[in-house]
Design a protein around this motif. Structure first.
Motif, PDB file in Angstrom:
ATOM      1  N   GLY A   7      32.313  -3.931 -26.668  1.00 57.67           N
ATOM      2  CA  GLY A   7      32.581  -3.188 -27.890  1.00 57.67           C
ATOM      3  C   GLY A   7      34.055  -3.296 -28.272  1.00 57.67           C
ATOM      4  N   ARG A  62      26.082  -1.750 -30.330  1.00 61.65           N
ATOM      5  CA  ARG A  62      25.743  -2.177 -28.964  1.00 61.65           C
ATOM      6  C   ARG A  62      24.253  -2.481 -28.818  1.00 61.65           C
ATOM      7  N   PHE A  77      26.157  -5.387 -22.135  1.00 62.42           N
ATOM      8  CA  PHE A  77      27.050  -4.710 -23.072  1.00 62.42           C
ATOM      9  C   PHE A  77      27.937  -3.792 -22.257  1.00 62.42           C
ATOM     10  N   ASP A  79      31.514  -0.970 -22.862  1.00 60.98           N
ATOM     11  CA  ASP A  79      32.596  -0.413 -23.654  1.00 60.98           C
ATOM     12  C   ASP A  79      33.879  -1.183 -23.377  1.00 60.98           C
TER      13      ASP A  79
END
Length: 228
Positions: A7, A62, A77, A79
Motif C-alpha cells: 500500500g 488492497r 498485500f 501495509d
C-alpha cells in the motif's frame, strides 16, 4: 517471481520506500508493486469515491490484489509501515491451497484514541488481519473480489476487512512473527519478529522518532540511501 503489493500513501512515501527496500534487499524472487490509488484511478480500475473514514489511501484498494494478479497464483498485500527482516519467500513457502488467504489472526484491541498523524484508532473485529494478507488469487472464493464489487459504494469496509466474502475455514493462519504489531507483541513471549509493523505510527512521524524498534527502521533508511 512472487508479487508483493505494498500500500502506498502520499503521507508516508518514505515508509513505502523503506518497506520496499527491506523486501528487495532480502529476496531475489520477489517483485514489489506499489498500490497507488491515483494510478488505479487513472487506469479506470478504481472508481470509488474518496472514503472520509479511511485511514490510508489503500483502505479499499488492497482487496484488488487477486484481480491485479489476474486471479492466478499467490500474492502478498502488506501495509507500507512494515519492515521485512528476512526473505519474503518464507511467507510464500507457507501457502496452502486449501485456503483462500492466510494472515496473522491478531487479537488486537488497542485503546480508542488517535494514532500516526492524528488518525482515529478504532476498534473492530479482526483488526489488522488485512494489513498483511497472503492471497490465493486463483481460489474460487476470491473471484468474488471483482473490481465492480470493490468499487460498489454498498460494499463496506466492514465487509472487506473482516473477510466476509469467505467462510471462516477458508482463512489460514500465519504466526504473529510475520505481522509483528510494534508495541503490542513482546519478545520472547510472542516469539521474534520477522516482519515489523509500526501500526501505531513509525519513526517517520515526529512524535514516534524513538518508538520500539525505531533503531531497525533507521538502519534500513541508511541502507536505502547508501544503495542509491
Amino acid at each position: 517471481m512472487n508479487n508483493i503489493y505494498v500500500g502506498w500513501d502520499s503521507r508516508e512515501d518514505i515508509a513505502y520506500q523503506v518497506c520496499e527496500h527491506s523486501i528487495l534487499n532480502r529476496s531475489k524472487t520477489t517483485e514489489v508493486i506499489p498500490l497507488k490509488q491515483k494510478h488505479l484511478r487513472d487506469s479506470g480500475v478504481y472508481t470509488r469515491d474518496i472514503d472520509k473514514l479511511g485511514s490510508t489511501e489503500f483502505t479499499f484498494t488492497r482487496f484488488l490484489v487477486p484481480f491485479l494478479n489476474n486471479y492466478e497464483g499467490w500474492a502478498i498485500f502488506c501495509d507500507c509501515d512494515m519492515v521485512f527482516l528476512g526473505d519474503a519467500k518464507d511467507i510464500f513457502d507457507q501457502a496452502d491451497d486449501k485456503y483462500a488467504l492466510m494472515c496473522v489472526q491478531h487479537d488486537y484491541t488497542p485503546p480508542e484514541g488517535t494514532k500516526m498523524d492524528g488518525q482515529l484508532q478504532l476498534q473492530y473485529p479482526r483488526k489488522n488481519w488485512s494489513s498483511m494478507v497472503l492471497f490465493n488469487c486463483g481460489h474460487p472464493s476470491n473471484k468474488r473480489l471483482t473490481k465492480e464489487l470493490i468499487n460498489d459504494p454498498e460494499t463496506t469496509g466492514k465487509y472487506l476487512h473482516r473477510f466476509s466474502w469467505l467462510q471462516d475455514n477458508e482463512i489460514g493462519e500465519l504466526s504473529c512473527e510475520y505481522n509483528w504489531l510494534v508495541g503490542w507483541y513482546k519478545e520472547p513471549k510472542d516469539g521474534s519478529p520477522k516482519v515489523l509493523h509500526y501500526t501505531e505510527g513509525g519513526p517517520w512521524f515526529d512524535n514516534m522518532r524513538d518508538c520500539e524498534y525505531s533503531d531497525i527502521w533507521k538502519k534500513e533508511v541508511i541502507n536505502l540511501y547508501s544503495s542509491q
